[in-house]
Design a protein around this motif. Structure first.
Motif, PDB file in Angstrom:
ATOM      1  N   ILE A   1       1.289  -1.181  -0.245  1.00 26.47           N
ATOM      2  CA  ILE A   1      -0.236  -0.103   0.320  1.00 26.47           C
ATOM      3  C   ILE A   1       1.210   1.152   0.156  1.00 26.47           C
ATOM      4  CG2 ILE A   1      -1.803   1.298   1.612  1.00 26.47           C
ATOM      5  CD1 ILE A   1      -2.971  -0.998   2.032  1.00 26.47           C
ATOM      6  N   GLY A   2       2.085   1.109   1.135  1.00 23.33           N
ATOM      7  CA  GLY A   2       2.877   2.172   0.816  1.00 23.33           C
ATOM      8  C   GLY A   2       3.256   2.724  -0.512  1.00 23.33           C
ATOM      9  N   ILE A   3       3.870   1.827  -1.455  1.00 23.85           N
ATOM     10  CA  ILE A   3       4.236   1.920  -2.879  1.00 23.85           C
ATOM     11  C   ILE A   3       3.288   2.990  -3.383  1.00 23.85           C
ATOM     12  CG2 ILE A   3       5.946   0.728  -4.333  1.00 23.85           C
ATOM     13  CD1 ILE A   3       7.418  -1.753  -2.609  1.00 23.85           C
ATOM     14  N   LEU A   4       2.034   1.615  -3.572  1.00 21.16           N
ATOM     15  CA  LEU A   4       1.062   2.182  -4.552  1.00 21.16           C
ATOM     16  C   LEU A   4       0.285   3.490  -3.955  1.00 21.16           C
ATOM     17  CD1 LEU A   4      -0.303  -0.991  -5.407  1.00 21.16           C
ATOM     18  CD2 LEU A   4       0.312  -0.486  -6.794  1.00 21.16           C
ATOM     19  N   VAL A   5       0.347   3.894  -2.766  1.00 22.35           N
ATOM     20  CA  VAL A   5       0.326   5.413  -2.029  1.00 22.35           C
ATOM     21  C   VAL A   5       1.055   6.509  -3.143  1.00 22.35           C
ATOM     22  CG1 VAL A   5      -0.409   6.939  -0.403  1.00 22.35           C
ATOM     23  CG2 VAL A   5      -1.407   4.561  -0.490  1.00 22.35           C
ATOM     24  N   ALA A   6       2.473   5.996  -2.460  1.00 20.46           N
ATOM     25  CA  ALA A   6       3.410   6.446  -2.783  1.00 20.46           C
ATOM     26  C   ALA A   6       3.873   7.151  -4.297  1.00 20.46           C
ATOM     27  CB  ALA A   6       4.779   6.193  -2.844  1.00 20.46           C
ATOM     28  N   ILE A   7       3.318   5.876  -5.296  1.00 21.35           N
ATOM     29  CA  ILE A   7       3.314   5.731  -6.943  1.00 21.35           C
ATOM     30  C   ILE A   7       1.521   7.417  -7.208  1.00 21.35           C
ATOM     31  CG2 ILE A   7       2.557   4.741  -9.010  1.00 21.35           C
ATOM     32  CD1 ILE A   7       3.898   2.038  -7.951  1.00 21.35           C
TER      33      ILE A   7
END
Length: 218
Positions: free
Chosen positions: A107-113
């Motif tokens: 989730i962190g990576i996708l939110v960052a994207i």
């Protein structure tokens, strides 16, 4: 550490969007891709993780009311007030990255994207608003740099402040509503006001497909 590095990418993304807008008047397709990335993040990743989806609707309606209020008074509140609002907005972008990583790395990576893509649009909008209101290039660039730095501060706050689980789950609902607000109220009206609607729709689909593929791979 990864969250901090990604917030640094968001910093670069905001600056890139602002600089692009300074030299390029054409930003329709860029905003369409940003729109697709935000929609994809909400549909494919955030909504499945939200515990109370009714809260997403509640936060969305609050943001819509706030958005209409802000637009009504913008002509009379230019300057430091607008700068503070923009920086707070970007701070919460960074907070969203940090909270996403607290839930789980995917989730962190996708939110960052999503934030990185959205911050490109933030850079574009920051410069557009400042120039349209007659501000100098120097003032515009200073505000752009402050706005670009705010996500890093937001991520760092999640390392300093201990957020309870209840706050994290609730903020995830708010952030989901926030992305929906950006798409429906801020980006789509700009895209629909342009004649190239079909081309914009294609690039929105490309942005959504990109996030869908990322959600499968990550």
């Amino acid at each position: 550490m990864i969250a901090i590095l990604l917030s640094a990418v968001a910093f670069i993304s905001t600056l890139a969007g602002g600089i692009f807008c300074l030299y390029k008047k054409e930003r329709q397709l860029l905003m369409a891709i940003v729109c697709g990335i935000l929609l994809g993040t909400v549909i494919f990743e955030l909504l499945p993780e939200v515990h109370y989806r009714s809260h997403v609707l509640m936060y969305f309606m609050i943001l819509v009311v706030f958005g209409f209020y802000k637009k009504r008074f913008d002509p009379h509140h230019i300057g430091i007030g607008s700068a503070i609002l923009l920086c707070v907005h970007s701070f919460f972008d960074g907070l969203g990255i940090g909270v996403g990583f607290l839930v789980n790395p995917t989730i962190g990576i996708l939110v960052a994207i999503a934030v990185i893509a959205h911050d490109t649009g933030d850079g574009v909008n920051t410069v557009s608003i400042m120039i349209n209101y007659g501000n100098t290039i120097k003032t515009t660039i200073i505000l752009l740099i402050i706005d670009a730095t705010a996500p890093i501060v937001g991520v760092l706050s999640t390392y300093i402040i201990h957020f309870p689980v209840g706050f994290i789950t609730e903020y995830l609902s708010f952030f989901c509503a926030f992305l929906c607000y950006i798409v429906v109220i801020e980006i789509l009206p700009q895209l629909l006001s342009n004649r190239r609607i079909l081309q914009s729709a294609l690039f929105i689909a490309i942005g959504m497909l990109f996030i869908f593929l990322i959600s499968i791979v990550v």
